[in-house]
Design an enzyme around this catalytic site. Structure first.
Site, mmCIF file in Angstrom:
data_model
loop_
_atom_site.group_PDB
_atom_site.id
_atom_site.type_symbol
_atom_site.label_atom_id
_atom_site.label_comp_id
_atom_site.label_asym_id
_atom_site.label_seq_id
_atom_site.Cartn_x
_atom_site.Cartn_y
_atom_site.Cartn_z
ATOM 1 N N ASP A 97 18.248 -2.457 19.651
ATOM 2 C CA ASP A 97 17.094 -2.710 18.783
ATOM 3 C C ASP A 97 16.206 -3.825 19.301
ATOM 4 O O ASP A 97 14.976 -3.683 19.353
ATOM 5 C CB ASP A 97 17.568 -3.071 17.373
ATOM 6 C CG ASP A 97 17.933 -1.851 16.560
ATOM 7 O OD1 ASP A 97 17.684 -0.721 17.016
ATOM 8 O OD2 ASP A 97 18.485 -2.014 15.452
ATOM 9 N N HIS A 119 20.305 5.390 15.577
ATOM 10 C CA HIS A 119 20.446 3.952 15.413
ATOM 11 C C HIS A 119 20.837 3.343 16.754
ATOM 12 O O HIS A 119 21.177 4.057 17.706
ATOM 13 C CB HIS A 119 21.486 3.609 14.338
ATOM 14 C CG HIS A 119 20.983 3.780 12.940
ATOM 15 N ND1 HIS A 119 20.013 2.970 12.404
ATOM 16 C CD2 HIS A 119 21.316 4.686 11.976
ATOM 17 C CE1 HIS A 119 19.761 3.351 11.162
ATOM 18 N NE2 HIS A 119 20.539 4.389 10.877
ATOM 19 N N ASP A 120 20.817 2.036 16.782
ATOM 20 C CA ASP A 120 21.078 1.261 17.995
ATOM 21 C C ASP A 120 22.283 1.793 18.773
ATOM 22 O O ASP A 120 22.210 2.015 19.983
ATOM 23 C CB ASP A 120 21.287 -0.206 17.596
ATOM 24 C CG ASP A 120 21.628 -1.107 18.758
ATOM 25 O OD1 ASP A 120 22.743 -0.987 19.305
ATOM 26 O OD2 ASP A 120 20.812 -1.955 19.113
ATOM 27 N N ALA A 127 0.843 -1.193 0.000
ATOM 28 C CA ALA A 127 0.000 0.000 0.000
ATOM 29 C C ALA A 127 0.877 1.242 0.000
ATOM 30 O O ALA A 127 1.880 1.307 0.723
ATOM 31 C CB ALA A 127 -0.931 0.011 1.209
ATOM 32 N N ASP A 128 0.511 2.210 -0.792
ATOM 33 C CA ASP A 128 1.172 3.512 -0.808
ATOM 34 C C ASP A 128 0.436 4.413 0.175
ATOM 35 O O ASP A 128 -0.677 4.875 -0.090
ATOM 36 C CB ASP A 128 1.123 4.096 -2.225
ATOM 37 C CG ASP A 128 1.851 5.436 -2.310
ATOM 38 O OD1 ASP A 128 2.369 5.905 -1.272
ATOM 39 O OD2 ASP A 128 1.894 6.012 -3.417
ATOM 40 N N LEU A 129 1.056 4.662 1.310
ATOM 41 C CA LEU A 129 0.384 5.440 2.348
ATOM 42 C C LEU A 129 0.319 6.927 2.019
ATOM 43 O O LEU A 129 -0.245 7.708 2.795
ATOM 44 C CB LEU A 129 1.073 5.231 3.693
ATOM 45 C CG LEU A 129 1.006 3.803 4.253
ATOM 46 C CD1 LEU A 129 1.557 3.746 5.659
ATOM 47 C CD2 LEU A 129 -0.413 3.278 4.214
ATOM 48 N N TYR A 171 21.570 4.940 20.701
ATOM 49 C CA TYR A 171 20.606 4.768 21.787
ATOM 50 C C TYR A 171 21.268 4.130 23.008
ATOM 51 O O TYR A 171 21.076 4.586 24.138
ATOM 52 C CB TYR A 171 19.430 3.897 21.330
ATOM 53 C CG TYR A 171 18.755 4.362 20.064
ATOM 54 C CD1 TYR A 171 18.543 5.715 19.808
ATOM 55 C CD2 TYR A 171 18.315 3.439 19.114
ATOM 56 C CE1 TYR A 171 17.924 6.135 18.635
ATOM 57 C CE2 TYR A 171 17.693 3.850 17.945
ATOM 58 C CZ TYR A 171 17.501 5.196 17.707
ATOM 59 O OH TYR A 171 16.894 5.596 16.558
ATOM 60 N N GLY A 188 6.832 1.856 13.259
ATOM 61 C CA GLY A 188 8.142 2.275 13.746
ATOM 62 C C GLY A 188 8.638 3.540 13.092
ATOM 63 O O GLY A 188 9.848 3.698 12.890
#
Length: 414
Positions: free
Chosen positions: A188, A158-159, A91-93, A162, A115
């Site tokens: 993650d 990124h991980d 699907a193209d949101l 964080y 996410g």
């Protein structure tokens, strides 16, 4: 297909609960403890897809909404293990049709996972308010690195960043070297995916008890910080120094460390308890006049003696020495070696399914075992099937459905 009609005396918001009861094979014993639970995953990378995979491993019916053009990850979808036990629609949101499809799915789902950065889902028209207007019982799981609010919430990350800010990266590695990067397992997946799944399941329990859904804000920084609860307590009690390579569990202790062998391999030692340490000393062959383990001032001397002993034989030889003992000493294995380890093979920890060596579903259940029911979902491969099974108002022809792949968690590698 036509929109399902509301029965007399039933509110439109009640339809997802009715459909759950009517789903074929919806009992908890069919395919895992979450059989009958419907999950919508808005495609992304990192912890959210892993969380959706875990829910699918536990029996949930997971529909992944892929973007046109495929994943940004650059991995062949047929080999992306995190897309197993899922079905896919595209699907193209950025289009009205795509947004309508997601909202139609949300109206029939128990859980939705996304996410994106904070605010993106709202701008697309598929945020919590829009979804809850269609389905008040929906558990809306949000997975980000920084969380939905705070100064860094809108920033990329990124991980590694964080876990750095959360204080975990600074604890890992030698005291005289740089911090060691634990792949993206700690941030993650441990601090992210597993906390998202925990939150979703708790919110699902609440929704079933009260009829009210809610938003779950799962942030990697929150999860990683939470993982440090025991160590924070040890710091407060004076039992942990706030520097790496100086503590019982961070490599500072000579009998909780990793040592190189004669052939360049490595052995991991975790002989913490006195009885296990005594067995370790006996099998390693340390001299009787070796420094006492409780003499912290001689830990460097003890480490040197242990290192010299390990350097005298190969990893295979030391593995045989410690085999079957309670010395809490094990070889450090590669990914390929781990899959062939006798203990893991006996338990079926890994499965050789579809030409891919991958972890079997975990944890294990005595009455409702998880299963590898489907291989990684190819984008858009299940559009017609999902439209039929979820009773969507519009059925768009999709690609042929892959043959279901059923393998119980206990099955062994071939």
């Amino acid at each position: 297909m036509t929109e399902a009609r509301t029965r007399p005396g039933e509110r439109a918001g009640d339809r997802p609960a009715r459909r759950r009861a009517e789903r074929p094979g919806g009992s908890a014993s069919a395919g895992g403890p979450l059989a009958g639970v419907r999950v919508v995953e808005l495609a992304g990378i990192g912890p959210a897809p892993f969380a959706a995979m875990l829910l699918g491993d536990l029996g949930a019916d997971v529909v992944r909404v892929d973007r046109p053009g495929g994943s940004r990850l650059g991995v062949d979808p047929a080999h992306d293990v995190t897309n197993r036990n899922k079905r896919s629609v595209v699907a193209d949101l950025k289009s009205e049709e795509g947004v309508r499809l997601v909202l139609d799915l949300a109206a029939r789902a128990d859980v939705l996972l996304e996410g994106n950065r904070p605010g993106v889902a709202e701008r697309l028209g598929v945020g919590p308010a829009a979804c809850h207007a269609r389905n008040p019982r929906l558990v809306y799981g949000r997975m980000t690195g920084w969380g939905q609010d705070g100064p860094l919430a809108p920033r990329a990350g990124h991980d590694i960043g964080y876990i750095a800010v959360a204080g975990a990266l600074g604890m890992i590695g030698p005291g005289d070297g740089p911090p060691a990067i634990p792949a993206n397992l700690l941030g993650d997946y441990a601090g992210g995916s597993l906390y998202l799944v925990t939150g979703v399941l708790a919110a699902l329990h609440h929704a079933r008890a009260t009829g009210t859904g809610q938003v779950v804000d799962a942030a990697v920084v929150d999860g990683v910080a939470h993982l440090g609860a025991m160590i924070r307590g040890m710091v407060a009690a004076g039992g942990w120094q706030d520097r790496r390579g100086a503590n019982l569990l961070d490599g500072g202790c000579p009998y909780y460390a990793v040592y190189e062998t004669a052939d360049g391999g490595w052995m991991a030692v975790g002989a913490l308890e006195p009885a296990f340490y005594a067995e370790f000393v006996r099998l390693l062959g340390l001299p009787e006049d070796a420094p006492d383990r409780g003499d912290l001032g001689r830990w460097d001397e003890l480490r040197t003696l242990i290192a010299a002993r390990f350097a005298s034989r190969t990893r295979r030889e030391w593995t045989e020495v410690f085999e079957g003992s309670d010395a809490c000493t094990a070889p450090v294995l590669s990914l390929a070696e781990a899959a062939a380890h006798p203990h893991l093979a006996a338990r079926g920890t890994f499965a050789g399914t579809g030409g891919i060596t991958q972890p079997a579903p975990a944890p294990r259940f005595s009455a409702t075992p998880g299963a590898l029911r489907r291989p990684p979902a190819l984008p858009g491969a299940h559009t017609a099937e999902v439209a039929r099974d979820w009773d969507l108002p519009v059925c768009v022809p999709g690609a042929a459905t892959p043959t279901p792949l059923v393998e119980r968690a206990g099955d062994r590698l071939p």
